[in-house]
Design a protein around this motif. Sequence first.
Motif, PDB file in Angstrom:
ATOM      1  N   UNK A  96       0.842  -1.108   0.051  1.00  0.00           N
ATOM      2  CA  UNK A  96      -0.234   0.171   0.099  1.00  0.00           C
ATOM      3  C   UNK A  96       0.954   1.430  -0.009  1.00  0.00           C
ATOM      4  N   UNK A  97       2.287   0.918  -0.172  1.00  0.00           N
ATOM      5  CA  UNK A  97       3.182   2.204   0.177  1.00  0.00           C
ATOM      6  C   UNK A  97       3.046   2.909  -1.424  1.00  0.00           C
ATOM      7  N   UNK A  98       3.016   4.215  -1.372  1.00  0.00           N
ATOM      8  CA  UNK A  98       3.078   5.237  -2.553  1.00  0.00           C
ATOM      9  C   UNK A  98       4.304   4.678  -3.421  1.00  0.00           C
ATOM     10  N   UNK A  99       4.135   4.660  -4.937  1.00  0.00           N
ATOM     11  CA  UNK A  99       5.385   4.350  -5.699  1.00  0.00           C
ATOM     12  C   UNK A  99       6.299   5.294  -5.850  1.00  0.00           C
ATOM     13  N   UNK A 100       7.533   5.002  -5.946  1.00  0.00           N
ATOM     14  CA  UNK A 100       8.554   6.083  -6.127  1.00  0.00           C
ATOM     15  C   UNK A 100       8.314   6.328  -7.659  1.00  0.00           C
ATOM     16  N   UNK A 101       8.690   7.872  -7.595  1.00  0.00           N
ATOM     17  CA  UNK A 101       8.551   8.532  -8.897  1.00  0.00           C
ATOM     18  C   UNK A 101       9.541   8.008  -9.924  1.00  0.00           C
ATOM     19  N   UNK A 102      10.651   7.510  -9.671  1.00  0.00           N
ATOM     20  CA  UNK A 102      11.732   6.783 -10.558  1.00  0.00           C
ATOM     21  C   UNK A 102      11.215   5.570 -11.195  1.00  0.00           C
ATOM     22  N   UNK A 103      10.560   4.766 -10.275  1.00  0.00           N
ATOM     23  CA  UNK A 103       9.861   3.532 -10.672  1.00  0.00           C
ATOM     24  C   UNK A 103       8.806   3.849 -11.635  1.00  0.00           C
ATOM     25  N   UNK A 104       8.090   4.622 -11.160  1.00  0.00           N
ATOM     26  CA  UNK A 104       6.713   4.944 -12.026  1.00  0.00           C
ATOM     27  C   UNK A 104       7.177   5.518 -13.278  1.00  0.00           C
ATOM     28  N   UNK A 105       8.132   6.108 -13.504  1.00  0.00           N
ATOM     29  CA  UNK A 105       8.821   6.818 -14.789  1.00  0.00           C
ATOM     30  C   UNK A 105       9.401   5.726 -15.543  1.00  0.00           C
ATOM     31  N   UNK A 106      10.063   4.824 -14.750  1.00  0.00           N
ATOM     32  CA  UNK A 106      10.551   3.582 -15.629  1.00  0.00           C
ATOM     33  C   UNK A 106       9.422   2.604 -16.067  1.00  0.00           C
ATOM     34  N   UNK A 107       8.493   2.296 -15.426  1.00  0.00           N
ATOM     35  CA  UNK A 107       7.298   1.422 -15.721  1.00  0.00           C
ATOM     36  C   UNK A 107       6.577   2.103 -16.922  1.00  0.00           C
ATOM     37  N   UNK A 108       6.389   3.427 -16.776  1.00  0.00           N
ATOM     38  CA  UNK A 108       5.709   4.111 -17.987  1.00  0.00           C
ATOM     39  C   UNK A 108       6.245   4.542 -19.254  1.00  0.00           C
ATOM     40  N   UNK A 109       7.504   4.598 -19.287  1.00  0.00           N
ATOM     41  CA  UNK A 109       8.248   5.010 -20.581  1.00  0.00           C
ATOM     42  C   UNK A 109       9.231   3.777 -20.839  1.00  0.00           C
ATOM     43  N   UNK A 110       9.592   2.816 -20.225  1.00  0.00           N
ATOM     44  CA  UNK A 110      10.501   1.710 -20.499  1.00  0.00           C
ATOM     45  C   UNK A 110       9.757   0.473 -20.473  1.00  0.00           C
ATOM     46  N   UNK A 111       9.161  -0.128 -19.504  1.00  0.00           N
ATOM     47  CA  UNK A 111       8.512  -1.376 -19.241  1.00  0.00           C
ATOM     48  C   UNK A 111       7.394  -1.629 -19.961  1.00  0.00           C
ATOM     49  N   UNK A 112       6.231  -0.759 -19.626  1.00  0.00           N
ATOM     50  CA  UNK A 112       5.084  -1.196 -20.328  1.00  0.00           C
ATOM     51  C   UNK A 112       5.130  -0.897 -21.895  1.00  0.00           C
ATOM     52  N   UNK A 113       5.842   0.109 -22.452  1.00  0.00           N
ATOM     53  CA  UNK A 113       6.183  -0.021 -23.966  1.00  0.00           C
ATOM     54  C   UNK A 113       6.712  -1.140 -24.612  1.00  0.00           C
ATOM     55  N   UNK A 114       7.742  -1.643 -23.573  1.00  0.00           N
ATOM     56  CA  UNK A 114       8.278  -3.013 -24.173  1.00  0.00           C
ATOM     57  C   UNK A 114       7.252  -4.230 -23.884  1.00  0.00           C
ATOM     58  N   UNK A 115       6.255  -4.008 -23.240  1.00  0.00           N
ATOM     59  CA  UNK A 115       5.338  -5.118 -23.027  1.00  0.00           C
ATOM     60  C   UNK A 115       4.424  -5.105 -24.124  1.00  0.00           C
ATOM     61  N   UNK A 116       4.197  -4.069 -24.931  1.00  0.00           N
ATOM     62  CA  UNK A 116       3.177  -4.005 -26.043  1.00  0.00           C
ATOM     63  C   UNK A 116       3.807  -5.101 -27.097  1.00  0.00           C
ATOM     64  N   UNK A 117       5.041  -4.922 -27.289  1.00  0.00           N
ATOM     65  CA  UNK A 117       5.642  -5.684 -28.440  1.00  0.00           C
ATOM     66  C   UNK A 117       6.269  -7.155 -27.842  1.00  0.00           C
TER      67      UNK A 117
END
Length: 792
Positions: A741-762
């Motif tokens: 339930x802890x809030x997400x770190x901004x660096x992790x959220x940035x990496x998820x949005x701009x690196x990990x989830x775009x890679x999940x698309x393909x």
Amino acid sequence: GGADVRPARRLFAMAAPQAAAAAGAPARIQRLDKDVVNRIAAGEVILRPASALKELLENALDAGATSVAVQVKEGGVKLLQVQDNGSGVHVADLPLLCERHATSKLRAFDDLQSVGTFGFRGEALASISYVSHLSVVTHPQGAKHALRAEYADGVLKGAARPCAGVQGTQVTAEDLFYNVPARRRALRPASEEYARLLEVAQRYAVLFAGRALSVRKAGSGGRPDLQTLVGASRMDNLRAVYGAATARELLPVEVDTLREGGDGDGAGKDAALEGRFACEGYASSANYQAKRTTLVLFINQRLVECSPLKRALEATYASILPAKAAKPFVFLSLTLPGGAVDVNVHPTKKEVAFLAQEEVIGAVCGAVEAAVLGSNNTRTFNLTQSLLPGAPPPAKGKSGKSGGVKAAGGDVAPASKKSAKGEVAGSTKKPYVPQKLVRVDHKAGNLDAFVLSRPGAGRAGGTDGSAGGASQGPSPCCGGEPSQQATKQEAQAPPRKRRRGGAATVEDGVDAGGDAGEAAKCELSSVRELRSAVESDAHQTLLEVFQHHTWVGMADSVFGLLQHTTKLYLVNVERVSAELFYQQFLRGFGHFDAIVLSEPLPLRELLEGALDEAEAMGEWAPADGPKDEIARLCAALLTSKREMLGEYFATSIDEDGNLLSLPELVPDHCPDLRKLPRYLLRLGNEVDWEREKECFESYARVTADLYSTAPLRLPRQGTTATAPAAAADGDSASAGARPSSQPCDEAVAWAVQHSIMPACRTRLRPPRHFATDGGVSVVAALERLYRIFERC
């Protein structure tokens, strides 16, 4: 020799009558029990819920009902209820209501020649009572109150009880085929059985136009799936049941030869022998197109099937229309003399036999052919004009309207305004369905746009070249002590990629998976087997979700939200990222780019630090061996494997036991180097170095955890060597667990949005277990929300 002979004895006992008959001794004839006979007969009459509905509908229509309401639950198996406003059942007839061969519609066998009702055997309610829990509420005309009666196996259970009720009869059958498990297991799914029920009701609704008929699912609360009104015409019901597009293409068909031949006592007999009949109905025109033929046939108001007539109609359409239009829709109601029809040829009465069949079929096909040939003045053609790439739109004329297409006769056909965009002229606008409307696309903002960030907060990898930019605390990419951070280092040749924020350089190599997720070429059979296992275990629905999702944002430190079509999904980002990096490790095996560290990191010192953390969290005890010895052995093991690690995994280790580089699994993503000591310790303890396939799989899993978004587990402040006991007692906090339930770190959220989830698309092939173990779950659907709003 000691084997169990009981099964063999049972087989010999079963085969004894056959053997006796073969030897010449005749088998004895026995009278079947009445209950067995009735159940066998019930199985012939009631094949499925649709058969029961057909019988109950016909009873309601025989009773003169002008309004019939049907309620269904679980495809008619759990509940099938038919209520009408007919004449009802006389109180004295209730004991005979479900008795087999008890009927009010037939007195003698000769009455079959002129029977004008649907039922005549007295088997429908009896058969239903033998395979379900049947109850009847009836209120005859003139009675002061209604009566409720319950039946089992054709017998009235107790006396009928007074109750409240409206005029007519309500028949309720519950738990259909509860005592015939084989028949119940053979039924189709509830949705398919409900579709069969609905089809039967729709056909009777069309024939008996002017009478109200409704069908709904019990407890649905919404509009009924079928509803016809009192006083509606047959064309109105056809439009309501089969749609306006089908009704628009129907042509009236009418034949009447019954009046030919004059009147007299022998007129009916002569008409039967000469094939005289009356026919009214509708047949589809040349504009109608469908994948299969639909024939709705009533003979003397009985819903029946006639394969010869269906084949003849298909041949008629095929002789005058192209193949695409040779699958017609035909609704026919035939009326034949009573002496020409034998209605008692099928247990469910879905087939009848009639005289002069060939003459009747020929006359019907002739009338249908004449109607279709006479409909040429209503032919419709769709005109489509495609523009070449780069061509300008059609020029506007003096009147300000766009130009049209000149026909052969010189007339100008006006072009649609949408034809310049490549759309079909004359196409109809799609209906507005708000519960199917997707309100977010990939260009829209995510959840972060509605959250106010803290003053001075920034994301990892800022433009100032520091490890974390302006963010608070160490960066998850290059965190830790300054001696462990990677800095920018120029290679001899210009690098193909550079790490954001000057964290590291990337050597020339092959990107793991490429832009479209293609696997790098590998000759090792073990790696190919692991890749095949990933592909075969992929969940196709989740694959569609990840490929076309819209990222919403992080809900907390573990879970994120994404949207696909009209559904909102809750995703365990830690597990999804670990699975993505595992598959990327297999996909780019032997062809990784390298993240070069600015300073060599001594393996032994990192391993000793990992053991200190393990001791603080209760994962190491003195009985496990000296920490320095364990660190020395692990460092020696990894150093001995450095050639394989460098060739296959882009993990460079020099002869002195210093770590020089790590593989790049996803572009623009760097692992959290604070997890590096524990990662090296896990390589020594959890990787199976003896067997090839197991070695690659375990190495890939451990490496995927390093690159995933799973946080670094740190000992709680003040933890001592007594931590093992606390951990054994289930104190997760002492073991370094972080609440989700802890809030997400901004660096992790940035990496998820701009690196990990775009890679999940393909590149992600989500495994099947994600759909059942909480990896991905649906938290909201627009259709369900609209149902709630409608109830409010």
